[in-house]
Design a protein around this motif. Structure first.
Motif, PDB file in Angstrom:
ATOM      1  N   SER A  17       2.405 -11.646  -1.921  1.00 58.13           N
ATOM      2  CA  SER A  17       1.519 -10.482  -1.900  1.00 58.13           C
ATOM      3  C   SER A  17       2.063  -9.393  -2.819  1.00 58.13           C
ATOM      4  N   SER A  18       1.249  -8.376  -3.059  1.00 59.49           N
ATOM      5  CA  SER A  18       1.710  -7.214  -3.818  1.00 59.49           C
ATOM      6  C   SER A  18       2.612  -6.364  -2.935  1.00 59.49           C
ATOM      7  N   GLU A  19       3.360  -5.474  -3.551  1.00 57.27           N
ATOM      8  CA  GLU A  19       4.250  -4.601  -2.795  1.00 57.27           C
ATOM      9  C   GLU A  19       3.454  -3.700  -1.858  1.00 57.27           C
ATOM     10  N   GLN A  20       2.300  -3.232  -2.322  1.00 59.95           N
ATOM     11  CA  GLN A  20       1.477  -2.356  -1.511  1.00 59.95           C
ATOM     12  C   GLN A  20       0.923  -3.098  -0.291  1.00 59.95           C
ATOM     13  N   LEU A  21       0.425  -4.308  -0.504  1.00 55.23           N
ATOM     14  CA  LEU A  21      -0.133  -5.084   0.591  1.00 55.23           C
ATOM     15  C   LEU A  21       0.944  -5.477   1.594  1.00 55.23           C
ATOM     16  N   ALA A  22       2.169  -5.612   1.140  1.00 56.18           N
ATOM     17  CA  ALA A  22       3.263  -6.025   2.024  1.00 56.18           C
ATOM     18  C   ALA A  22       3.573  -4.981   3.089  1.00 56.18           C
ATOM     19  N   THR A  23       3.143  -3.730   2.886  1.00 54.75           N
ATOM     20  CA  THR A  23       3.379  -2.689   3.889  1.00 54.75           C
ATOM     21  C   THR A  23       2.355  -2.730   5.016  1.00 54.75           C
TER      22      THR A  23
END
Length: 419
Positions: A247-253
């Motif tokens: 996933s993207s870094e943003q989605l990982a949050t």
């Protein structure tokens, strides 16, 4: 303003005040743990030293819970909670405004030690109020904690987004929470040790039977395994989604936020399930849902499937911990007398910190040595152990629900306000 004189009103006020106390604690704890990177950067804590700092907090919390087990033999749990919660809030402020490494270490030590006393005394009051109501209300208190955690994490996100210093972030929050904790503390209601409205204020140590560890062992294991699952989500969900599922870094949050929200939702309706179907059925269902969640995470082909697994984890795990506290208090009260209930909860509370300490390094070590997908199957297997001990959550006198709810009884005495 004076406290209500009607017993029913006193219980209702006690319930609301305790829910607010759970909310405050959820917010404070989230504000600490979500800003660990900022704390590390402010005080120059090295990567090698950081794990020692982080481990010290739950270790000292366990000590605080153990001390509380003996303290409540002579002091009401309501007074313990009323005394330590404002200090925990101030300790959070001290963490954000300390002058150096030594000072922040002391602040974290105070925070950890008193959090153990706070967690234990909050759950003691929750169990005694549930006994007084004669129906399940324990999950509602933990729902308030989850809501506080969401609010605290949101405030932490605002602080990070606007690059606020820790003092600027923590100062106004503590300025609101300390007076709130002091006000709601006047309305706490706990079991009268004398068993009546006019009974003695404290219980002599000689009159209190010792808590038999063999009695609590199944519930202690359940508590530790539940927190291993919880710490797996809080510490590894973002890394797992990004490094394993791409996933993207943003989605990982997102997964942890979803986990927190589903935890809140599950606990908000969980008491209704316990009243309707009984604690054993709810715990079994939650265990199976949590295990399915771990399995989905382990085999997920992509980020969105992984998020679905973490959503199931929130819905499943959220019911186990509150019901474990309730079961421990009830069993100790039934078999050893009402005075033993509080001490059993304090003893059980220690194992929440054991699970928190073990969970993160366990998954990390297994992930490095084997695979992170395989590592997710280990907390799944541990959570499934709850099914073996599910009968520990019920008894013939603890069947909450339509058609078999116990009559409401007012088996608590004076609140901390002296009534």
């Amino acid at each position: 303003m004076t406290a209500p004189l009607v017993p029913g009103a006193q219980l209702r006020h006690g319930r609301v005040s305790l829910a607010l106390s759970f909310f405050v604690q959820g917010a404070v704890f989230a504000l600490l743990v979500t800003r660990i990177p900022a704390i590390q950067q402010r005080y120059g804590i090295s990567d090698g030293l950081l794990p020692a700092f982080l481990a010290a907090v739950p270790v000292l919390a366990g000590v605080g819970s153990l001390v509380t087990e003996h303290l409540v033999k002579r002091v009401r749990p309501s007074r313990v909670l009323r005394g330590v919660q404002p200090v925990v809030c101030l300790a959070l402020l001290a963490v954000g405004s300390a002058g150096g490494l030594a000072q922040v270490a002391v602040a974290l030590a105070v925070f950890g030690l008193l959090v153990g006393a706070l967690d234990a005394s909050m759950n003691m009051l929750g169990v005694s109020l549930q006994r007084a109501y004669g129906r399940s209300i324990m999950l509602g208190f933990h729902a308030a904690y989850s809501l506080g955690g969401i609010v605290g994490a949101s405030l932490a996100w605002v602080g990070a987004h606007w690059q606020l210093s820790l003092e600027v972030l923590y100062g106004p929050v503590v300025a609101v929470l300390v007076p709130l904790a002091l006000v709601v503390g006047r309305w706490f209601v706990d079991r009268d040790p004398g068993g009546a409205q006019g009974g003695p204020a404290v219980t002599g140590e000689a009159k209190t039977p010792p808590v038999v560890m063999k009695l609590l062992l199944p519930l202690c294991l359940v508590m530790a395994f539940a927190y291993i699952g919880d710490s797996t989500v809080s510490n590894w969900s973002a890394k797992y989604l990004q490094d394993v599922l791409g996933s993207s870094e943003q989605l990982a949050t997102v997964p942890y936020n979803v986990y927190m929200v589903t935890t809140l939702l599950g606990r908000s309706v969980g008491d209704l399930g316990v009243r309707r179907f009984g604690a054993v059925a709810v715990v079994r269902t939650g265990t199976v849902v949590a295990a399915v969640g771990f399995a989905v995470v382990a085999v997920a082909p992509g980020a969105w499937a992984g998020m679905a697994g973490f959503t199931l984890l929130g819905l499943g795990l959220c019911v186990i911990v509150p019901q474990t506290f309730a079961a421990a208090g009830r069993q100790a009260g039934e078999k050893l007398g009402p005075e033993a209930s509080d001490m059993a909860i304090a003893r059980l509370n220690i194992f929440s910190y054991v699970g928190f300490l073990v969970g993160s390094p366990l998954v990390g070590a297994l992930g490095d040595a084997w695979s992170y997908r395989g590592a997710m199957l280990v907390p799944m297997a541990l959570v499934l152990v709850t099914l073996v001990y599910a009968r520990s959550f019920g008894s013939s006198s603890a069947r909450y629900g339509d058609g078999h709810e116990r009559p409401r009884t007012a088996d608590v005495g004076r609140g901390s306000n002296g009534l």
